[in-house]
Scaffold this active site. Structure first.
Site, PDB file in Angstrom:
ATOM      1  CG  ASN A   8      -1.709   1.257   1.388  1.00  0.00           C
ATOM      2  OD1 ASN A   8      -1.743   2.091   0.479  1.00  0.00           O
ATOM      3  ND2 ASN A   8      -2.374   1.412   2.533  1.00  0.00           N
ATOM      4  CE  LYS A  10      -0.160   3.160   4.861  1.00  0.00           C
ATOM      5  NZ  LYS A  10      -0.115   3.257   6.315  1.00  0.00           N
ATOM      6  CG  HIS A  98      -5.818   2.047   5.245  1.00  0.00           C
ATOM      7  ND1 HIS A  98      -5.373   2.932   6.192  1.00  0.00           N
ATOM      8  CD2 HIS A  98      -4.810   1.157   5.054  1.00  0.00           C
ATOM      9  CE1 HIS A  98      -4.143   2.594   6.554  1.00  0.00           C
ATOM     10  NE2 HIS A  98      -3.778   1.522   5.873  1.00  0.00           N
ATOM     11  CD  GLU A 100      -2.937   5.503   6.765  1.00  0.00           C
ATOM     12  OE1 GLU A 100      -2.961   5.555   5.528  1.00  0.00           O
ATOM     13  OE2 GLU A 100      -2.008   4.968   7.411  1.00  0.00           O
ATOM     14  CD  GLU A 169      -3.527  -2.361   7.186  1.00  0.00           C
ATOM     15  OE1 GLU A 169      -2.530  -2.698   6.542  1.00  0.00           O
ATOM     16  OE2 GLU A 169      -4.017  -1.216   7.116  1.00  0.00           O
ATOM     17  N   GLY A 175       2.537   2.243  10.806  1.00  0.00           N
ATOM     18  CA  GLY A 175       3.507   3.329  10.675  1.00  0.00           C
ATOM     19  C   GLY A 175       4.225   3.678  11.976  1.00  0.00           C
ATOM     20  CB  SER A 213       5.148  -1.946  11.955  1.00  0.00           C
ATOM     21  OG  SER A 213       4.801  -0.591  12.190  1.00  0.00           O
TER      22      SER A 213
HETATM   23  P1  13P Z   1       3.026   0.305   7.654  1.00  0.00           P
HETATM   24  O1  13P Z   1       3.535  -0.983   7.060  1.00  0.00           O
HETATM   25  O2  13P Z   1       3.785   1.504   7.199  1.00  0.00           O
HETATM   26  O3  13P Z   1       2.899   0.214   9.159  1.00  0.00           O
HETATM   27  O4  13P Z   1       1.540   0.530   7.106  1.00  0.00           O
HETATM   28  C1  13P Z   1       0.658  -0.532   7.146  1.00  0.00           C
HETATM   29  C2  13P Z   1      -0.555  -0.169   6.395  1.00  0.00           C
HETATM   30  O5  13P Z   1      -1.297   0.728   6.775  1.00  0.00           O
HETATM   31  C3  13P Z   1      -0.835  -0.886   5.148  1.00  0.00           C
HETATM   32  O6  13P Z   1      -2.099  -0.616   4.665  1.00  0.00           O
END
Ligand code: 13P
Length: 252
Positions: A8, A10, A98, A100, A169, A175, A213
């Protein structure tokens, strides 16, 4: 079932950076990978990524996905991208729900379920994200939260639920460099698996990915868990060597 390693990206990338990343990925993929691979990229770069797939044959094994989709089919929804548009651009996957988007765009369980439905109607596999916040985990509410989020998608999609991919997740692990331990992740995956089993007799084909992560160092132990069918990778998917190491860590 084959595991799925999905990146992803982002809101990262540029024409130049995407080309460099995918060229490095193509060079490292070499032989046919033992898992399925996808990159979920910003919608504006979908045509570029499709074009790069044509120039690097090793990218033939890499499916392309988007990161969000409109719940509406077409019309006066400024800024939105529809399922048919994503299909037009060759999307195999789309991430929905997601954390976010739930957090910064106030997406509700019901909206996420509708987005999954739009994707399925267009023949695109939704990667449905669920996960608890740190407060919810500390209050002992992890199971209740992820089950509520998944239940909305099951309810809206009926027997089509067997066509989705689920991604667990935990919000506190995204992150942050804090990964759920393999045991913590497996425990939640087992809950989700049981919920899917109760919903469809086709549950054995539903992949449940872990995200948060995941990196080159911790991928192997996470992916060795019985109910972890792959990973949804954020930061490490932007570094081709790290993404390749995660792909190489998939147990055969
Ligand atoms: P990270 O791997 O940067 O923690 O992000 C995970 C994520 O949100 C994947 O959709």
């Amino acid at each position: 079932m084959k595991k799925l390693i999905a990146g992803n990206w982002k809101m990262n990338g540029s024409l130049a950076a995407n080309e460099a990343l995918l060229t490095a990925l193509a060079a490292g993929l070499g032989k046919i990978p033992s898992c399925e691979i996808a990159v979920c990229v910003p919608a504006c770069y979908l045509p570029q990524v499709q074009a790069l797939k044509l120039t690097h044959s090793a990218l033939g094994a890499v499916e392309v996905g988007a990161q969000d989709i409109s719940a509406h089919a077409s019309g006066a929804y400024t800024g939105e991208v529809s399922a048919d548009m994503l299909k037009d651009l060759g999307c195999r996957y789309v991430i929905v729900g997601h954390s976010e988007r739930r957090q910064y765009h106030a997406e509700t369980d019901a909206l996420v379920a509708d987005k999954a439905k739009s994707a399925l109607a267009a023949g695109i596999t939704p990667i449905v994200c669920v996960g608890e916040t740190l407060d919810e985990r500390e209050a002992g509410r992890t199971e209740e939260v992820v089950k509520r989020q998944l239940a909305a998608v099951i309810h809206a999609n009926g027997h089509c639920i067997s066509e989705v991919v689920v991604a667990y997740e935990p919000v506190w692990a995204i992150g942050t460099g804090k990964t759920a331990s393999p045991e913590e992740a497996q425990a939640v995956h087992a809950v989700l698996r049981a919920q899917l089993k109760a919903a469809t007799d086709q549950s054995a084909r539903i992949k449940i990915l872990y995200g948060g992560s995941m990196n080159a160092a911790n991928a192997a132990t996470l992916l060795a868990q019985p109910d972890i069918d792959g990973g949804l990778i954020g930061g490490a998917a932007l570094k081709p060597q790290d993404f390749l190491k995660i792909i190489a860590a998939v147990p055969v």
